[in-house]
Design an enzyme around this catalytic site. Sequence first.
Site, short mmCIF file in Angstrom:
data_model
loop_
_atom_site.label_atom_id
_atom_site.label_comp_id
_atom_site.label_asym_id
_atom_site.label_seq_id
_atom_site.Cartn_x
_atom_site.Cartn_y
_atom_site.Cartn_z
N THR A 169 6.38 0.70 1.95
CA THR A 169 7.44 1.47 2.62
C THR A 169 6.76 2.45 3.56
OG1 THR A 169 8.83 1.33 0.65
CG2 THR A 169 9.42 2.98 2.29
N LEU A 225 0.83 -1.21 0.00
CA LEU A 225 0.00 0.00 0.00
C LEU A 225 0.87 1.26 0.00
CD1 LEU A 225 -2.59 -1.38 2.56
CD2 LEU A 225 -3.03 -0.84 0.15
N PRO A 226 0.27 2.42 -0.35
CA PRO A 226 1.09 3.62 -0.49
C PRO A 226 1.82 4.05 0.80
CG PRO A 226 -1.05 3.94 -1.55
CD PRO A 226 -1.10 2.63 -0.81
N LYS A 273 15.46 0.16 4.42
CA LYS A 273 14.85 0.60 3.16
C LYS A 273 14.91 2.13 3.03
CE LYS A 273 11.99 1.13 -0.30
NZ LYS A 273 12.41 0.96 -1.67
N LYS A 293 7.42 11.13 0.10
CA LYS A 293 7.01 10.48 1.37
C LYS A 293 8.21 9.78 2.02
CE LYS A 293 6.00 6.33 1.13
NZ LYS A 293 5.61 4.95 0.89
P1 NAD Z 1 0.72 2.58 -6.36
O1 NAD Z 1 0.09 3.87 -5.99
O2 NAD Z 1 0.97 2.25 -7.79
O3 NAD Z 1 -0.12 1.35 -5.73
C1 NAD Z 1 -0.79 1.40 -4.51
C2 NAD Z 1 -2.12 0.69 -4.71
O4 NAD Z 1 -2.80 0.61 -3.46
C3 NAD Z 1 -3.06 1.43 -5.67
O5 NAD Z 1 -3.44 0.56 -6.72
C4 NAD Z 1 -4.24 1.82 -4.79
O6 NAD Z 1 -5.48 1.79 -5.47
C5 NAD Z 1 -4.17 0.75 -3.72
N1 NAD Z 1 -4.85 1.13 -2.48
C6 NAD Z 1 -4.78 2.29 -1.78
N2 NAD Z 1 -5.54 2.20 -0.66
C7 NAD Z 1 -6.08 0.96 -0.65
C8 NAD Z 1 -6.94 0.27 0.23
N3 NAD Z 1 -7.40 0.84 1.34
N4 NAD Z 1 -7.30 -1.00 -0.07
C9 NAD Z 1 -6.83 -1.60 -1.20
N5 NAD Z 1 -6.01 -1.00 -2.08
C10 NAD Z 1 -5.64 0.27 -1.82
O7 NAD Z 1 2.10 2.50 -5.52
P2 NAD Z 1 3.33 1.52 -5.76
O8 NAD Z 1 4.33 2.22 -6.63
O9 NAD Z 1 2.84 0.16 -6.11
O10 NAD Z 1 3.97 1.55 -4.29
C11 NAD Z 1 3.41 0.79 -3.21
C12 NAD Z 1 4.40 0.84 -2.06
O11 NAD Z 1 5.67 0.30 -2.49
C13 NAD Z 1 4.68 2.24 -1.53
O12 NAD Z 1 4.82 2.20 -0.14
C14 NAD Z 1 6.01 2.60 -2.20
O13 NAD Z 1 6.73 3.56 -1.46
C15 NAD Z 1 6.70 1.26 -2.27
N6 NAD Z 1 7.68 1.07 -3.34
C16 NAD Z 1 7.44 1.45 -4.63
C17 NAD Z 1 8.41 1.23 -5.61
C18 NAD Z 1 8.20 1.64 -7.04
O14 NAD Z 1 9.19 1.62 -7.81
N7 NAD Z 1 6.99 1.98 -7.47
C19 NAD Z 1 9.62 0.62 -5.27
C20 NAD Z 1 9.82 0.20 -3.96
C21 NAD Z 1 8.84 0.43 -3.00
#
Ligand code: NAD
Length: 294
Positions: free
Chosen positions: A96, A65-66, A171, A246
């Site tokens: 994260t 999740l975000p 991380k 963030k």
């Molecule tokens: P994203 O915004 O693409 O995905 C998050 C998903 O969570 C979305 O599809 C959203 O609809 C869903 N969501 C939000 N609230 C929800 C709820 N209550 N119930 C169900 N679903 C819900 O973000 P992401 O890039 O996939 O990142 C997710 C996490 O991973 C974050 O914490 C980010 O910091 C971390 N991260 C991302 C990357 C990257 O390269 N994108 C790399 C490492 C870590």
Amino acid sequence: MSKIAFIGLGNMGGPMAQNLVKAGHDVSGFDLSADALKALEAAGGKAAASASAAAQGAEVVVSMLPAGQHVESLYLGDAGLFSQLAAGTLVIDSSTIAAETSRKVGKVAAEKGIRFIDAPVSGGVGGAKAGTLSFIVGGAQADFEAATPILQNMGKNIFHAGDTGAGQIAKICNNMLLAILMAGTTEALAMGVKNGLDPAVLSEIMKQSSGGNWALNVYNPWPGVMEGVPASNNYQGGFQVDLMAKDLGLAWETALSSKTSIPMGSLARNLFALHAQKGNGGLDFSSIQKMFAE
Ligand code: NAD
């Protein structure tokens, strides 16, 4: 094979859940986005109507999740999954978030006999799709060992950083460094181009020289230099500026609580926050290039 609930099927969670399906697990997913649910179904997983429905009878729950508030509201409180899951269920949170939030969630899990680890990832969307992510785990040794076979279906390097929350600290150190490297890479490319160099030629020279780093080597921020990266797709997909901002906020809190000086991280935090304020929050973080190239 395990019955797995996967909550949060975004840029990272979507391909991670699909890799669990490919490995033969019975995956039931939930996301607020209908498109994300359709993508999981198309890959052979099940689309659930709620997080609670996805977690019905699950042996393992994975969340991606975000931010911290999403993780707290998923697991805690009367409507949270911890009031539903059977004792012994293994919960892997790969979002994260602040180490403090992981510890708070882990403490409630322990009170209910639920096994909880923080397992944030590194490797980006490319790593999530290829199943080559690094997992940086905080939690008890036995829970780390129980989670390892599941994590190996989505990643290559599985690290045990320490107790609950330690995965998040490691991380955040990594992402602070990544932000500094990305900002520095874009600054160097802009200076070279403004002085008449071809960005592709300059990139190749720096890659083979002492300036080589992950941002330059596999995630080139200059549009058109590298295929398959967000910079060559109008900075769509990838890792959003808002999420990097963030993470740099989390780095700042981590530094404050431990009285650590982070001058480079603080500068990177201000640069990414300014970039987000200018309306770029939804773009990939390599779009910080626009700040220096314009
Ligand atoms: P994203 O915004 O693409 O995905 C998050 C998903 O969570 C979305 O599809 C959203 O609809 C869903 N969501 C939000 N609230 C929800 C709820 N209550 N119930 C169900 N679903 C819900 O973000 P992401 O890039 O996939 O990142 C997710 C996490 O991973 C974050 O914490 C980010 O910091 C971390 N991260 C991302 C990357 C990257 O390269 N994108 C790399 C490492 C870590």
